[in-house]
Motif scaffolding. Structure first.
Motif, PDB file in Angstrom:
ATOM      1  N   ILE A  21      76.977  77.518  55.557  1.00 57.27           N
ATOM      2  CA  ILE A  21      76.375  78.548  56.403  1.00 57.27           C
ATOM      3  C   ILE A  21      75.828  77.929  57.682  1.00 57.27           C
ATOM      4  O   ILE A  21      75.102  76.944  57.650  1.00 57.27           O
ATOM      5  N   LYS A  22      76.203  78.546  58.776  1.00 57.87           N
ATOM      6  CA  LYS A  22      75.600  78.189  60.059  1.00 57.87           C
ATOM      7  C   LYS A  22      74.557  79.240  60.420  1.00 57.87           C
ATOM      8  O   LYS A  22      73.428  78.926  60.734  1.00 57.87           O
ATOM      9  N   ASN A  23      74.954  80.519  60.344  1.00 57.57           N
ATOM     10  CA  ASN A  23      74.009  81.590  60.653  1.00 57.57           C
ATOM     11  C   ASN A  23      74.508  82.910  60.088  1.00 57.57           C
ATOM     12  O   ASN A  23      75.655  83.281  60.286  1.00 57.57           O
ATOM     13  N   LEU A  44      65.788  80.826  54.965  1.00 58.31           N
ATOM     14  CA  LEU A  44      66.054  82.238  54.669  1.00 58.31           C
ATOM     15  C   LEU A  44      64.818  83.058  55.004  1.00 58.31           C
ATOM     16  O   LEU A  44      63.705  82.672  54.672  1.00 58.31           O
ATOM     17  N   THR A  45      65.029  84.200  55.663  1.00 57.52           N
ATOM     18  CA  THR A  45      63.943  85.149  55.877  1.00 57.52           C
ATOM     19  C   THR A  45      64.222  86.402  55.064  1.00 57.52           C
ATOM     20  O   THR A  45      65.367  86.821  54.914  1.00 57.52           O
ATOM     21  N   GLU A  70      70.044  80.810  57.834  1.00 55.14           N
ATOM     22  CA  GLU A  70      70.576  79.870  58.811  1.00 55.14           C
ATOM     23  C   GLU A  70      70.491  78.453  58.264  1.00 55.14           C
ATOM     24  O   GLU A  70      69.707  78.165  57.364  1.00 55.14           O
ATOM     25  N   ALA A  71      71.324  77.596  58.813  1.00 59.95           N
ATOM     26  CA  ALA A  71      71.380  76.213  58.353  1.00 59.95           C
ATOM     27  C   ALA A  71      70.078  75.499  58.700  1.00 59.95           C
ATOM     28  O   ALA A  71      69.506  75.695  59.766  1.00 59.95           O
ATOM     29  N   GLU A 287      78.176  86.898  61.736  1.00 57.48           N
ATOM     30  CA  GLU A 287      77.829  85.801  60.847  1.00 57.48           C
ATOM     31  C   GLU A 287      78.766  84.624  61.094  1.00 57.48           C
ATOM     32  O   GLU A 287      79.932  84.801  61.477  1.00 57.48           O
ATOM     33  N   GLN A 288      78.269  83.427  60.858  1.00 62.26           N
ATOM     34  CA  GLN A 288      79.039  82.200  61.063  1.00 62.26           C
ATOM     35  C   GLN A 288      79.004  81.390  59.767  1.00 62.26           C
ATOM     36  O   GLN A 288      77.990  80.779  59.435  1.00 62.26           O
ATOM     37  N   LEU A 289      80.127  81.415  59.053  1.00 64.50           N
ATOM     38  CA  LEU A 289      80.263  80.701  57.791  1.00 64.50           C
ATOM     39  C   LEU A 289      81.616  80.023  57.738  1.00 64.50           C
ATOM     40  O   LEU A 289      82.609  80.583  58.218  1.00 64.50           O
ATOM     41  N   ASP A 290      81.681  78.838  57.151  1.00 65.78           N
ATOM     42  CA  ASP A 290      82.948  78.147  56.920  1.00 65.78           C
ATOM     43  C   ASP A 290      83.187  78.090  55.421  1.00 65.78           C
ATOM     44  O   ASP A 290      82.461  77.404  54.686  1.00 65.78           O
ATOM     45  N   ASP A 291      84.198  78.827  54.954  1.00 68.13           N
ATOM     46  CA  ASP A 291      84.459  78.913  53.520  1.00 68.13           C
ATOM     47  C   ASP A 291      84.845  77.552  52.947  1.00 68.13           C
ATOM     48  O   ASP A 291      85.588  76.779  53.554  1.00 68.13           O
ATOM     49  N   SER A 292      84.355  77.293  51.750  1.00 73.35           N
ATOM     50  CA  SER A 292      84.651  76.036  51.064  1.00 73.35           C
ATOM     51  C   SER A 292      85.991  76.134  50.341  1.00 73.35           C
ATOM     52  O   SER A 292      86.435  77.225  49.957  1.00 73.35           O
ATOM     53  N   SER A 293      86.626  74.995  50.122  1.00 73.58           N
ATOM     54  CA  SER A 293      87.805  74.976  49.264  1.00 73.58           C
ATOM     55  C   SER A 293      87.362  75.165  47.816  1.00 73.58           C
ATOM     56  O   SER A 293      86.225  74.856  47.450  1.00 73.58           O
ATOM     57  N   VAL A 294      88.256  75.688  47.000  1.00 72.21           N
ATOM     58  CA  VAL A 294      87.943  75.934  45.597  1.00 72.21           C
ATOM     59  C   VAL A 294      87.576  74.634  44.890  1.00 72.21           C
ATOM     60  O   VAL A 294      86.600  74.558  44.134  1.00 72.21           O
ATOM     61  N   SER A 295      88.379  73.600  45.112  1.00 70.42           N
ATOM     62  CA  SER A 295      88.153  72.342  44.402  1.00 70.42           C
ATOM     63  C   SER A 295      86.818  71.716  44.783  1.00 70.42           C
ATOM     64  O   SER A 295      86.085  71.226  43.916  1.00 70.42           O
TER      65      SER A 295
END
Length: 375
Positions: A21-23, A44-45, A70-71, A287-295
């Motif tokens: 998570i970035k924001n 977190l708010t 936010e991060a 929103e700004q999120l970078d999805d993780s790989s499953v593994s």
């Protein structure tokens, strides 16, 4: 828009996202959301509260609670689990009125650990996607909600923040959860301590003492707290005048509204609107999120589960098996000339020592089972 509609895929009443998570800007939804930090740290708010969450900590955003994330570190991994109220109310009719608080300023105990294990197992079942994973996740979520109702559907004010109450008596928890839910459901109306005492078949004196002892607030203050908290939605989502918002949420005068809002939020409703309306989620502020790989996600989750087992005095050295999950795109071929290369972490080496390796293909993952050879 503040209100975000949650879409549940494939008739599956749980929405799960694991990402860095970035924001995630200010928003709310009608369904319950659990946020668990898998690694790193986030800020977190929720309402007027501001919380720093670290690895293994869980925060529950109830329906109609404005929140943002936010991060805090440059790197983090966070799982967000959204639960369909419309589906799970068939098991728990009062789910939409919940006031869960899973965060606490005191050191987390066995209940927090048990809750964390339940959440992590749901995440692992979701990632593994075995043929029956949807039912497994639903059953796990039913158990999770039962546990939330039993131990976390009650909050108190500690160091000026709402946190999970440290209470063991299930009768007290159930009664106060019912009272709290009633206040949040009817906050716009003229409700009195006498109304609730009659409804609960209690004396006014005892009820007043009960609310004060377990929430840290008197009845009137608690009611004003709920009204101020609920006023944040029209405050940030509309341009309605402050006097109109004050009346709509149940305050008798605008001055009284300003007094209690300022007490909890640290500034006036007008200042709050000016500060936070630009921070609401929108097409211009997504929103700004970078999805993780499953593994990667599965490896982190299993590491946390190992840690929780260790905290509960389970001898990890006795474990006979470990599992690594690999994304299918990384290994699709059944050609025997192709080799599957598995990197075993130091933790898994310490657990298993010399191992034999086998693997099986599933819908979304390859499951690599590392089995310690007989001693």
């Amino acid at each position: 828009m503040l209100l975000q509609t949650i879409t549940y895929p494939d008739d599956f009443p749980i929405n799960i996202r694991i990402a860095e998570i970035k924001n995630v800007p200010l928003h709310y939804h009608s369904d319950i959301e659990l946020v668990i930090v898998l690694s790193g740290e986030i800020h977190l708010t929720n309402g007027y509260g501001s919380f720093t969450l670290t690895e293994g900590e869980i925060f529950t955003n109830n329906g109609n609670e404005i929140h943002s994330i936010e991060a805090q570190d440059e790197e983090n991994l966070v799982a967000i689990i959204q639960i369909s109220n419309s589906f799970f109310t068939k098991y728990f009719p009062t789910l939409g009125k919940s006031t869960y608080r899973t965060n606490a300023l005191r050191a987390s105990g066995s209940k927090q650990n048990d809750l964390c294990k339940m959440v992590l197992m749901i995440l692992l079942q979701f990632l593994k996607k075995s043929p029956n994973y949807k039912n497994d996740c639903i059953n796990g979520t039913v158990e999770l909600i039962e546990y939330l109702n039993k131990y976390f559907n009650l909050f108190t004010i500690e160091n000026a923040l709402p946190v999970s109450a440290n209470e063991e008596n299930p009768i007290i928890i159930e009664r106060l959860s019912r009272i709290t839910s009633y206040i949040y459901e009817h906050y716009k109306e003229k409700i009195t301590l006498e109304n609730i005492a009659e409804k609960e078949h209690l004396s006014v004196f005892y009820l007043s003492h009960l609310i004060k002892e377990y929430t840290g607030m008197g009845f009137r203050e608690f009611l004003c707290f709920a009204r101020a908290e609920r006023s944040e939605i029209p405050l940030l989502d509309t341009d309605k005048k402050i006097a109109g918002i004050s009346k709509d949420v149940g305050f008798s005068t605008t001055d009284l509204y300003r007094k209690f809002f300022t007490k909890w939020y640290g500034h006036s409703p007008e200042e709050h609107r000016e500060l936070y309306q630009p921070l609401v989620m929108s097409s211009l502020n997504p929103e700004q999120l970078d999805d993780s790989s499953v593994s990667s996600a599965a490896t982190v989750i299993r590491g946390l589960l190992y840690g929780l087992d260790a905290d509960m005095d389970i001898d990890i050295a006795q474990k006979k098996e470990a599992v690594i999950y690999i994304d299918l795109p990384a290994f699709k071929s059944k050609d025997k000339s192709k080799r599957l290369i598995v990197t075993v972490s130091d933790e898994e080496k310490n657990i298993l020592g010399e191992t034999a390796i086998s693997y099986s293909t599933e819908d979304a993952l390859i499951e690599v089972v590392l089995t310690r050879e007989k001693e």
